[in-house]
Structure formats: structure tokens, C-alpha cells
Write a protein that holds these residues in place. Structure first.
Motif, PDB file in Angstrom:
ATOM      1  N   GLY A  69      36.482  42.843  37.975  1.00 16.27           N
ATOM      2  CA  GLY A  69      35.185  42.383  37.815  1.00 16.27           C
ATOM      3  C   GLY A  69      34.806  42.285  36.502  1.00 16.27           C
ATOM      4  O   GLY A  69      33.673  41.922  36.281  1.00 16.27           O
ATOM      5  N   LYS A  70      35.643  42.541  35.538  1.00 22.47           N
ATOM      6  CA  LYS A  70      35.128  42.602  34.172  1.00 22.47           C
ATOM      7  C   LYS A  70      35.403  41.198  33.562  1.00 22.47           C
ATOM      8  O   LYS A  70      34.884  40.795  32.655  1.00 22.47           O
ATOM      9  N   MET A  71      36.500  40.745  34.009  1.00 24.10           N
ATOM     10  CA  MET A  71      36.858  39.245  33.528  1.00 24.10           C
ATOM     11  C   MET A  71      36.547  38.043  34.426  1.00 24.10           C
ATOM     12  O   MET A  71      36.462  38.564  35.917  1.00 24.10           O
ATOM     13  N   VAL A  72      36.648  36.874  34.203  1.00 32.50           N
ATOM     14  CA  VAL A  72      36.240  35.771  35.073  1.00 32.50           C
ATOM     15  C   VAL A  72      37.640  35.668  36.087  1.00 32.50           C
ATOM     16  O   VAL A  72      38.513  36.294  35.823  1.00 32.50           O
ATOM     17  N   LYS A  73      37.019  35.239  37.175  1.00 32.27           N
ATOM     18  CA  LYS A  73      38.122  35.342  38.285  1.00 32.27           C
ATOM     19  C   LYS A  73      39.467  34.678  37.809  1.00 32.27           C
ATOM     20  O   LYS A  73      40.327  35.460  38.213  1.00 32.27           O
ATOM     21  N   GLU A  74      39.574  33.760  37.531  1.00 32.75           N
ATOM     22  CA  GLU A  74      40.958  33.059  37.104  1.00 32.75           C
ATOM     23  C   GLU A  74      41.678  33.928  36.301  1.00 32.75           C
ATOM     24  O   GLU A  74      43.080  34.058  36.286  1.00 32.75           O
ATOM     25  N   PHE A  75      41.044  34.602  34.999  1.00 39.89           N
ATOM     26  CA  PHE A  75      41.664  35.491  34.074  1.00 39.89           C
ATOM     27  C   PHE A  75      42.135  36.702  34.676  1.00 39.89           C
ATOM     28  O   PHE A  75      43.329  37.183  34.542  1.00 39.89           O
ATOM     29  N   GLU A  76      41.163  37.220  35.532  1.00 43.48           N
ATOM     30  CA  GLU A  76      41.824  38.547  36.064  1.00 43.48           C
ATOM     31  C   GLU A  76      42.792  38.608  37.060  1.00 43.48           C
ATOM     32  O   GLU A  76      43.807  39.205  37.219  1.00 43.48           O
TER      33      GLU A  76
ATOM     34  N   GLY B  47      54.153  43.696  29.156  1.00 44.02           N
ATOM     35  CA  GLY B  47      55.076  42.881  28.081  1.00 44.02           C
ATOM     36  C   GLY B  47      55.026  41.445  28.593  1.00 44.02           C
ATOM     37  O   GLY B  47      55.650  40.712  27.833  1.00 44.02           O
ATOM     38  N   GLU B  48      54.757  40.998  29.664  1.00 47.18           N
ATOM     39  CA  GLU B  48      54.975  39.515  30.220  1.00 47.18           C
ATOM     40  C   GLU B  48      53.718  38.828  29.941  1.00 47.18           C
ATOM     41  O   GLU B  48      52.549  39.278  29.456  1.00 47.18           O
ATOM     42  N   VAL B  49      54.093  37.266  29.277  1.00 47.33           N
ATOM     43  CA  VAL B  49      53.128  36.412  28.880  1.00 47.33           C
ATOM     44  C   VAL B  49      52.869  35.479  29.840  1.00 47.33           C
ATOM     45  O   VAL B  49      53.937  35.090  30.385  1.00 47.33           O
ATOM     46  N   SER B  50      51.416  34.935  30.310  1.00 47.15           N
ATOM     47  CA  SER B  50      51.525  34.117  31.308  1.00 47.15           C
ATOM     48  C   SER B  50      51.468  32.785  30.554  1.00 47.15           C
ATOM     49  O   SER B  50      51.646  32.376  29.291  1.00 47.15           O
ATOM     50  N   ASP B  51      51.443  31.776  31.553  1.00 51.35           N
ATOM     51  CA  ASP B  51      51.142  30.072  31.403  1.00 51.35           C
ATOM     52  C   ASP B  51      49.840  29.971  30.949  1.00 51.35           C
ATOM     53  O   ASP B  51      49.175  30.903  31.211  1.00 51.35           O
ATOM     54  N   PRO B  52      49.367  28.961  30.314  1.00 56.14           N
ATOM     55  CA  PRO B  52      48.038  28.837  30.027  1.00 56.14           C
ATOM     56  C   PRO B  52      47.359  28.985  31.315  1.00 56.14           C
ATOM     57  O   PRO B  52      47.563  28.300  32.357  1.00 56.14           O
ATOM     58  N   VAL B  53      46.082  29.389  31.142  1.00 52.99           N
ATOM     59  CA  VAL B  53      45.180  29.844  32.273  1.00 52.99           C
ATOM     60  C   VAL B  53      43.847  28.948  32.068  1.00 52.99           C
ATOM     61  O   VAL B  53      43.186  29.444  31.068  1.00 52.99           O
ATOM     62  N   LYS B  54      43.535  28.207  32.797  1.00 52.09           N
ATOM     63  CA  LYS B  54      42.123  27.553  32.616  1.00 52.09           C
ATOM     64  C   LYS B  54      41.085  28.243  33.202  1.00 52.09           C
ATOM     65  O   LYS B  54      40.958  28.745  34.378  1.00 52.09           O
ATOM     66  N   THR B  55      40.007  28.300  32.146  1.00 52.90           N
ATOM     67  CA  THR B  55      38.685  29.131  32.877  1.00 52.90           C
ATOM     68  C   THR B  55      37.433  28.038  32.284  1.00 52.90           C
ATOM     69  O   THR B  55      37.728  27.242  31.445  1.00 52.90           O
TER      70      THR B  55
ATOM     71  N   TYR C  52      36.014  28.988  29.809  1.00 55.93           N
ATOM     72  CA  TYR C  52      35.897  29.221  28.395  1.00 55.93           C
ATOM     73  C   TYR C  52      37.012  28.212  27.743  1.00 55.93           C
ATOM     74  O   TYR C  52      36.969  28.246  26.487  1.00 55.93           O
ATOM     75  N   GLY C  53      38.032  27.774  28.215  1.00 53.04           N
ATOM     76  CA  GLY C  53      38.879  27.116  27.590  1.00 53.04           C
ATOM     77  C   GLY C  53      40.580  27.435  28.266  1.00 53.04           C
ATOM     78  O   GLY C  53      40.445  27.694  29.445  1.00 53.04           O
ATOM     79  N   TYR C  54      41.484  27.412  27.586  1.00 53.02           N
ATOM     80  CA  TYR C  54      42.663  27.909  28.015  1.00 53.02           C
ATOM     81  C   TYR C  54      43.164  29.206  27.384  1.00 53.02           C
ATOM     82  O   TYR C  54      43.077  29.286  26.015  1.00 53.02           O
ATOM     83  N   HIS C  55      43.553  30.086  28.383  1.00 55.37           N
ATOM     84  CA  HIS C  55      43.953  31.346  27.740  1.00 55.37           C
ATOM     85  C   HIS C  55      45.464  31.771  28.055  1.00 55.37           C
ATOM     86  O   HIS C  55      46.145  31.137  29.010  1.00 55.37           O
ATOM     87  N   ILE C  56      45.995  32.293  27.162  1.00 57.55           N
ATOM     88  CA  ILE C  56      47.550  33.026  27.162  1.00 57.55           C
ATOM     89  C   ILE C  56      47.317  34.178  27.002  1.00 57.55           C
ATOM     90  O   ILE C  56      46.822  34.880  26.384  1.00 57.55           O
ATOM     91  N   ILE C  57      47.850  34.907  28.212  1.00 57.55           N
ATOM     92  CA  ILE C  57      47.483  36.253  28.355  1.00 57.55           C
ATOM     93  C   ILE C  57      48.958  37.269  28.147  1.00 57.55           C
ATOM     94  O   ILE C  57      49.871  36.731  29.099  1.00 57.55           O
ATOM     95  N   LYS C  58      48.768  38.177  27.642  1.00 59.86           N
ATOM     96  CA  LYS C  58      49.847  39.294  27.557  1.00 59.86           C
ATOM     97  C   LYS C  58      49.480  40.537  28.037  1.00 59.86           C
ATOM     98  O   LYS C  58      48.383  41.056  27.333  1.00 59.86           O
TER      99      LYS C  58
END
Length: 281
Positions: free
Chosen positions: A188-195, A204-212, A214-220
Motif C-alpha cells: 500500500g505504500k507504492m503504486v500498484k504496478e510498482f508494488e 538482488g534481482e533486478v526487474s525489467d522496466p515497469v511502467k507507472t 510516474y514513468g518507467y522504473h527499474i527495480i532492485k
């Protein structure tokens, strides 16, 4: 939160003044005259006396029957931090951590009194546990377009440093300078797609680009809390499920009854309607 933070700011001062044997003793001296303990007490009584006195009465009565542990206070403070963020930090700066913990303890005492007698089923407890997600810690690199996001991901795949690329590319001013670190967060702290994307990652794993939006996130994901077993969490779960069924009117009614049964007698005539007024709120 504002109500009990305001009360916290004056609880210790009220207690000091009320216990004074010499009300005429000056606590402030100026060239234009002194301020006595009586003056100070009366001013505090006029401004916040009734709400603070009710807090003190509730704490005195409820602590005889219910107990609150340091662990429970710590857990509740974490909830408040998540809900209020910088407002909580400001309250600590203004009042001190000790006073904040005392007021959190009082809220927990009231809640424990109010949830007593509320029934919960094993199914409700299991559902809560199954839906419960522990906190995770993650970093991200936020860019405006998919092309840039793919370029950054390609560099990461080649072994380039995540924190260095976050400082170079990320458009998030709150985390870029820290190498993209977002700290710990729960559901509940981040937008749905990010969470959703973050919770699927291993440490240690890194995501593919995630669209929200706010833009495109690469998450680790950099760390994860271990989910305790149902039995380890059961007491906590029972309390939370009961609290979710609670409404403010029920809480106030239960606490009012316990205070009434305790035979409270207020000696200060200016404050004698505290309990009666509280029941009407």
C-alpha cells in the motif's frame, strides 16, 4: 494524530504543576515580573487541561488491567511512521521520543480494552495471515521513457553498478542521490504496478522496466523481512483482526465504563465534568 501529539506536548508539564506544593514559586523570572507554578498550571488547565486529564485518568485505570509491551509499542510506532512519515519525525522533534511512546502506549491500552470480547474465527485469522506481506527494501531508477529504461537495463545486464546508474539517470530526486534506495516499505505504500513487480523479485534481482504514471522504473530488491509462521504471529494477528472490527464509538463506550467502574473522583472543580464531557463526544 494531532490530538494526542498536542496532549503529549504538555502531559509532563501539567503533572509537574499539579504536584507542586508551592504554587507561588516562580518558574520564570523576568524584569517585568515572574511566572508562578499556579499561573502556569491554570493556563495549561484552561488551554488543554480537560483532554490531558482524561488521558491521565485512562492510563491510570487501564494499566491496572491491561499490559502493553515494548515490542507492541515498537510495532505500533512503525505503523504510525508509515502512515504519517515526516509528520511523525516532527512530532518526535517537538515532544521527545519518550513522550510519544507514552501516548502510543495509551492508545494501545484503550484499544486492548475495547477489543476485549470481540469474537474472531480461525478462518478470519488464516485469511489475514495469507494476505499479510512482510516489508521489503528496494532501490529504483526512474526515467521518463521506455527507450532510456531499456538502455539502463542493458547496462545493468552487462554488470554496471545499480547505484551509480541511479545517480546518473534517475529522475526521482528523493532517491537518486542515495543510489536509488527507497528504504523499507510494505503493502500500500507504492503504486500498484510498482508494488506488484517489487514483491515478485528475489533479493538482488533486478526487474525489467515497469511502467507507472510516474514513468518507467527499474527495480532492485535489496532485502526482505522473513515472514514469521502463523503460530509466531497469532497473538498479533488476533489483535489486528479484532481492531479492524472496532469503531470509535465502541472504544469510547468501553473505556468510559471502565473509568466509571474505577470510582474516579476529580478534586479540581474546574475539571469535574471531564468524564461526563468525554462520554458525549
Amino acid at each position: 494524530m494531532k490530538k494526542w501529539m498536542m496532549a503529549a506536548a504538555v502531559v509532563s508539564l501539567m503533572a509537574l504543576s499539579a504536584c507542586s506544593n508551592d504554587g507561588s514559586e516562580a518558574i520564570v523570572e523576568t524584569k517585568n515580573g515572574n511566572i508562578t507554578k499556579d499561573e502556569f498550571y491554570n493556563e495549561m488547565k484552561e488551554r488543554v487541561g480537560k483532554s490531558v486529564l482524561r488521558d491521565l485518568i485512562d492510563e491510570k485505570v487501564l494499566s491496572k488491567k491491561y499490559k502493553v509491551t515494548d515490542e507492541e509499542i515498537d510495532r505500533e510506532i512503525e505503523r504510525i511512521k508509515e502512515a504519517y512519515g515526516t509528520q511523525y519525525d516532527l512530532a518526535v522533534q517537538q515532544n521527545g521520543e519518550k513522550v510519544i511512546r507514552e501516548m502510543v502506549k495509551l492508545d494501545l491500552l484503550r484499544t486492548k480494552a475495547a477489543v476485549e470480547g470481540i469474537k474472531v474465527t480461525e478462518k478470519e485469522l488464516k485469511e489475514y495471515y495469507d494476505n499479510y506481506k512482510p516489508k521489503i527494501r528496494a532501490s529504483h531508477i526512474l526515467v521518463k521513457d521506455e527507450k532510456t529504461a531499456k538502455e539502463v537495463k542493458a547496462k545493468l545486464d552487462k554488470g554496471e553498478d545499480f547505484a551509480k546508474l541511479a545517480k546518473e539517470y534517475s529522475q526521482d530526486p528523493g532517491s537518486a542521490s542515495n543510489g536509488g534506495d527507497l528504504g523499507w516499505f510494505g503493502p500500500g505504500k507504492m503504486v500498484k504496478e510498482f508494488e506488484e513487480a517489487a514483491y515478485k523479485l528475489k533479493v538482488g534481482e533486478v526487474s525489467d522496466p515497469v511502467k507507472t504514471d510516474y514513468g518507467y522504473h527499474i527495480i532492485k530488491v535489496t532485502d526482505k523481512e522473513k515472514k514469521k509462521s502463523f503460530n509466531e504471529m497469532k497473538d498479533e494477528i488476533v489483535f489486528e483482526v479484532k481492531r479492524n472490527k472496532l469503531d470509535p464509538a465502541t472504544m469510547q463506550s468501553k473505556v468510559d465504563k471502565l473509568v466509571k467502574d474505577a470510582g474516579v473522583e476529580i478534586k479540581d472543580k474546574d475539571l469535574q465534568d471531564v468524564i461526563e464531557q468525554q462520554g458525549k463526544q
